[in-house]
Design a protein around this motif. Sequence first.
Motif, PDB file in Angstrom:
ATOM      1  N   VAL B 693       0.840  -1.200   0.000  1.00 33.87           N
ATOM      2  CA  VAL B 693       0.000   0.000   0.000  1.00 33.87           C
ATOM      3  C   VAL B 693       0.879   1.256   0.000  1.00 33.87           C
ATOM      4  O   VAL B 693       2.052   1.212   0.372  1.00 33.87           O
ATOM      5  CB  VAL B 693      -0.930   0.039   1.240  1.00 33.87           C
ATOM      6  CG1 VAL B 693      -1.893  -1.132   1.207  1.00 33.87           C
ATOM      7  CG2 VAL B 693      -0.129   0.049   2.523  1.00 33.87           C
ATOM      8  N   MET B 694       0.285   2.350  -0.424  1.00 33.46           N
ATOM      9  CA  MET B 694       1.010   3.625  -0.418  1.00 33.46           C
ATOM     10  C   MET B 694       1.059   4.156   1.004  1.00 33.46           C
ATOM     11  O   MET B 694       0.047   4.185   1.700  1.00 33.46           O
ATOM     12  CB  MET B 694       0.294   4.621  -1.330  1.00 33.46           C
ATOM     13  CG  MET B 694       1.001   5.968  -1.438  1.00 33.46           C
ATOM     14  SD  MET B 694       0.146   7.054  -2.622  1.00 33.46           S
ATOM     15  CE  MET B 694       1.109   8.559  -2.439  1.00 33.46           C
ATOM     16  N   LEU B 695       2.254   4.582   1.413  1.00 36.53           N
ATOM     17  CA  LEU B 695       2.430   5.028   2.800  1.00 36.53           C
ATOM     18  C   LEU B 695       2.153   6.519   2.983  1.00 36.53           C
ATOM     19  O   LEU B 695       1.955   6.975   4.093  1.00 36.53           O
ATOM     20  CB  LEU B 695       3.867   4.735   3.261  1.00 36.53           C
ATOM     21  CG  LEU B 695       4.187   3.255   3.463  1.00 36.53           C
ATOM     22  CD1 LEU B 695       5.673   3.084   3.759  1.00 36.53           C
ATOM     23  CD2 LEU B 695       3.352   2.674   4.591  1.00 36.53           C
ATOM     24  N   ASN B 696       2.172   7.272   1.900  1.00 29.80           N
ATOM     25  CA  ASN B 696       2.020   8.726   2.065  1.00 29.80           C
ATOM     26  C   ASN B 696       0.921   9.322   1.168  1.00 29.80           C
ATOM     27  O   ASN B 696       1.164  10.259   0.429  1.00 29.80           O
ATOM     28  CB  ASN B 696       3.367   9.423   1.810  1.00 29.80           C
ATOM     29  CG  ASN B 696       3.978   9.062   0.459  1.00 29.80           C
ATOM     30  OD1 ASN B 696       3.584   8.083  -0.174  1.00 29.80           O
ATOM     31  ND2 ASN B 696       4.930   9.855   0.006  1.00 29.80           N
ATOM     32  N   PRO B 697      -0.302   8.774   1.250  1.00 31.05           N
ATOM     33  CA  PRO B 697      -1.365   9.299   0.383  1.00 31.05           C
ATOM     34  C   PRO B 697      -2.026  10.543   0.968  1.00 31.05           C
ATOM     35  O   PRO B 697      -3.212  10.560   1.286  1.00 31.05           O
ATOM     36  CB  PRO B 697      -2.353   8.127   0.307  1.00 31.05           C
ATOM     37  CG  PRO B 697      -2.214   7.456   1.639  1.00 31.05           C
ATOM     38  CD  PRO B 697      -0.783   7.661   2.079  1.00 31.05           C
ATOM     39  N   ASN B 698      -1.256  11.593   1.121  1.00 34.06           N
ATOM     40  CA  ASN B 698      -1.753  12.824   1.752  1.00 34.06           C
ATOM     41  C   ASN B 698      -0.896  13.968   1.241  1.00 34.06           C
ATOM     42  O   ASN B 698      -0.092  13.769   0.332  1.00 34.06           O
ATOM     43  CB  ASN B 698      -1.645  12.695   3.280  1.00 34.06           C
ATOM     44  CG  ASN B 698      -0.264  12.200   3.683  1.00 34.06           C
ATOM     45  OD1 ASN B 698       0.755  12.794   3.333  1.00 34.06           O
ATOM     46  ND2 ASN B 698      -0.196  11.076   4.394  1.00 34.06           N
ATOM     47  N   LEU B 699      -1.047  15.136   1.809  1.00 32.41           N
ATOM     48  CA  LEU B 699      -0.189  16.252   1.377  1.00 32.41           C
ATOM     49  C   LEU B 699       0.760  16.704   2.471  1.00 32.41           C
ATOM     50  O   LEU B 699       1.387  17.749   2.353  1.00 32.41           O
ATOM     51  CB  LEU B 699      -1.036  17.431   0.881  1.00 32.41           C
ATOM     52  CG  LEU B 699      -1.739  17.206  -0.469  1.00 32.41           C
ATOM     53  CD1 LEU B 699      -2.581  18.418  -0.855  1.00 32.41           C
ATOM     54  CD2 LEU B 699      -0.738  16.879  -1.569  1.00 32.41           C
ATOM     55  N   ASP B 700       0.863  15.928   3.557  1.00 31.19           N
ATOM     56  CA  ASP B 700       1.888  16.296   4.533  1.00 31.19           C
ATOM     57  C   ASP B 700       3.136  15.435   4.392  1.00 31.19           C
ATOM     58  O   ASP B 700       4.243  15.937   4.511  1.00 31.19           O
ATOM     59  CB  ASP B 700       1.356  16.319   5.962  1.00 31.19           C
ATOM     60  CG  ASP B 700       0.371  15.215   6.257  1.00 31.19           C
ATOM     61  OD1 ASP B 700      -0.827  15.401   5.997  1.00 31.19           O
ATOM     62  OD2 ASP B 700       0.810  14.157   6.732  1.00 31.19           O
ATOM     63  N   SER B 701       2.983  14.155   4.072  1.00 32.13           N
ATOM     64  CA  SER B 701       4.201  13.357   3.856  1.00 32.13           C
ATOM     65  C   SER B 701       4.468  13.084   2.379  1.00 32.13           C
ATOM     66  O   SER B 701       5.526  12.564   2.040  1.00 32.13           O
ATOM     67  CB  SER B 701       4.181  12.074   4.674  1.00 32.13           C
ATOM     68  OG  SER B 701       3.023  11.324   4.423  1.00 32.13           O
TER      69      SER B 701
END
Lengths: 207, 781
Positions: B693-701
């Motif tokens: 799975v993707m570990l950083n699906p956001n805009l902070d990491s």
Amino acid sequence: MSDIPRISRRSLFRGVGSATLVAGCAAKTPTPAPAPGLDPAAPPLAGTALGPGPAPLRFTLNGAPQTLEAAPSTTLLELLRHQLDATGSKLVCDRGACGACTVLVDGAPQPSCMTLAHDVEGRGVTTVEGLATNNQLSPLQRAFIEHDALQCGYCSSGMLMSCQALLNRRGATDAAAVEHAIAGNLCRCGTYPNVVAAVLSVAKGGA
Amino acid sequence: MADGTRKLKVGFADQLRDIEVALPAGEPQPWDATTKLDVVGKPHPRIEAAAKVTGAARYTHDQRPAGLVHAAVLRCPHPCAVLDALDLEPARGAPGVLAVLAVAKPGDRLLFAGQDVAALAATTPQQAHAALARIAVRYSPQPFVVDTTAAMQPDAPLVHRAQVRERSTEGDEPGTPTGSSQRGNLRMSPSQKKGDVDKGLRQAKVTHEATYSTQAHTHSALETHSIVLRWDSPTSLTAWCSTQGIFSVRDELAEVFGLKPQDVHVITDYMGGGFGAKFGASAPGSRLGFIAGELARQARAPVALLLDRREEHLCTGNRPDSIQQVTLGAAADGSLTAIKVLAHGSGGIGTGAGVGRNAFAIYTKCPNIRVESHDVFTHAGPATAFRAPGHPQGAFAIELALDELAVKLGKDPLELRLAHNEHPVRRHQFELGRKQFDWDNKRKRVADERQRNTRLRHGVGVAASIWGDFGRGKAVVASLSVGRDGSIELRNGLQDIGGGITTVVAQVVAEVLRRPLADIRVRIGTSELGPSVGSGGSNTTSSVTPAVRAAAEAVLQQLRELAGKQLAARRPEDVLWDSKGARVGGKSIAFVDLCKHIAGEAIVATGTRPDTYGAYPSRFMGGNSVAIAGVQFAEVELDTWTGLVRATHVLALHDCGRVMNPLTCRSQITGGIILGTSYALSEQRVMDKRHGVMLNPNLDSYKIAGARDVPAIDVVFTEVHTGANNTGAIGIGEPATIPTAAAIACAVFSAIGTPVRSLPLTPDRVLAALGAIPTAAPARG
């Protein structure tokens, strides 16, 4: 100021205690000591408990008094966009990382996605819709247009609010100060240099 | 007017010449190097900007048709699983739920974490998300692979069991080789080749061989993929969609629901960013159009399906990663004898992991070139076109490899490039940039710091871009009306994705009719306004403005005829037209007064654009389109103690045909450079190899560049009159982002003398290159 205790998503998590949150995920973790706010023996929090249903809320939006009801879990951004149809503030990351939902609460820039609606009880909220007066664009808005500080425009609402807050506190002294003020506002089209130029032009114009 | 040839003055800088082009009947005399324009080519702020700075602009996320309900999608949490059971009934009874929909069915093999499983609609977004948890679903997880190198092994879990068909959109580069064979997780594509690369390598006295890798990169437009869909009758609907191609949305919805295209009304008044992934009603990895339409039909209410940030990262496309083995050969005098690239990249379950034309079509004096690029399937969301598909990754590998070869040859990297590039505009840009950037002196300072082993180092690098003018003929029908009240309105079913086309078309109309820009009303953003192109492949301005000009010239002709009658001109040529109105001899009539004589409500004319008719000075890959040239010089500052790299300055020299609006054109180039900087230094999709799975699906990491991460940017337009179309416009959106990361990587190499051959150029990799920490395994995902 309201006498209702102020709760934000962050402080709520802090109050519940991260151990409790983790415990919720892993069944075999030993039960931690209850966090202070949740100890049944502890004295109740001061003020009136809200929820879980909609509770009365009063605040000022762009100078206009608002009296309405909102569930305590409603964020300020949800309230603005869904209940008040003020859709200028954008939902982009939903965790305070991008700045697209930035509004001013009593003049201070805040991500409205990380602010609970009831936290603005009795306060003054300014959104991008409140920057122009009597259909006249503000100097900052005009500067954004002149300096082409926007492309798709989706970050612009939040970007404008961070910049307006900086101008209000007369802090736009140089490019570094503007860059610092918008460090939390992401723009995918890459308008940053023009935003900096726009804000500095207003600061120099004394607006 | 019959078809005929006309003379045009084309070229750039002091290299102008006359060419003849064949023009179809009715085509206006093209604007060329001799044309003096008053409105086009001058900086004009965006005419729609006030709506954007006041919050009045309504994007798809902001649409609130009466009775709107909200959709949410249940997505597969596993990188690969068979769906064993799916029971939607518990969700149907949840508070507020109005419709439920199975998208996958038991027995289906789901291929990436984030794939559609089921969807529902509820009165509020909160109710919709809460109800998802009530869906009873059971999966049998299957073996998976998310690492590109691991997926290439013969025993790797197989992603696709059948042949994969290439999916291409208007965002893809036209003319990309097709036809392929598939083995295991590898899908081989035909190579780009000329000469005999093996022979060229045998002839070489100096060779360089190394492997370069780049990361997967998500588009991360701020407005997520979104659609608000309302059935207007059982056989017609309205869809607001955050799209780069209004008609691609219309056509997909018509096909999916068996409707006539004209009964599908698509609206994109404003859209919050598109970088290649927003074509069609669906996202590349999620059937948004189908889901929204089905739920809206069941719920008997308009449905909003607005993806959240996590979904946007997982299932709406990405720029594939790459592993590129580059082999270069040179003769003793430094002339290249061979360029060989063998590239593998993963577009997840999708295709399209090419490396562009950079290695093949820029340093063309090299006689022997072979570039192979193959797809490697992994259990991750599908890739799709992303601002110059393939090119930034291809540029990174070939440009850094050239710099490494230059060191072995004892040559200035700029000299090596000049010696092998044949495009006259690009040569001009290299020379111009060398002076303006102060390349020679900066190189000396860089070498000095390196020799003195200073903590803080500077580095400089240069890299090139190539793109084609993909302006489309016959695709756009623009309609212009001048009303009896003097109002001027341009209509076309075009979308402005932020490039500024709204203002540019108004400028064209203002120029032709000699009316103030503020008097031109531009109505775009719905399929009802006439055929137009999708905004992909950097083709909007070059496809749309010639059609707009043709419409404006046709209206002008009718206005002149009307003025001729009013002023009793003996011949139509006697009517003089200027900013005040019309004049014949001593008699004149003001524009507004003339308009009062229009019979009926308005003069309306349409205009279209013929196929591209000129390609001066250089054709793209032998076709009939212009090869667009660009060069960027980058300077970096690097801290050898922390490994931190800052891009401090980029000088960008770009050919964009006739610059229609320098203000917005500059912004678009600046934006391309900032995207490239972000790609070079910080952005990467991180996949957990153990869980898939993707570990950083956001805009902070997932780190996209902020205001403090961007270099000082200088933009130089090398205006080229190409003779391509009647306005001379060609595209710039994509070329501007191609060379940035490559130039930055070359600059880092010059700063420390050791190449960092993996993007992004993060501190750990820089420190490893400096020998300060052990070499990290390349993190690709």
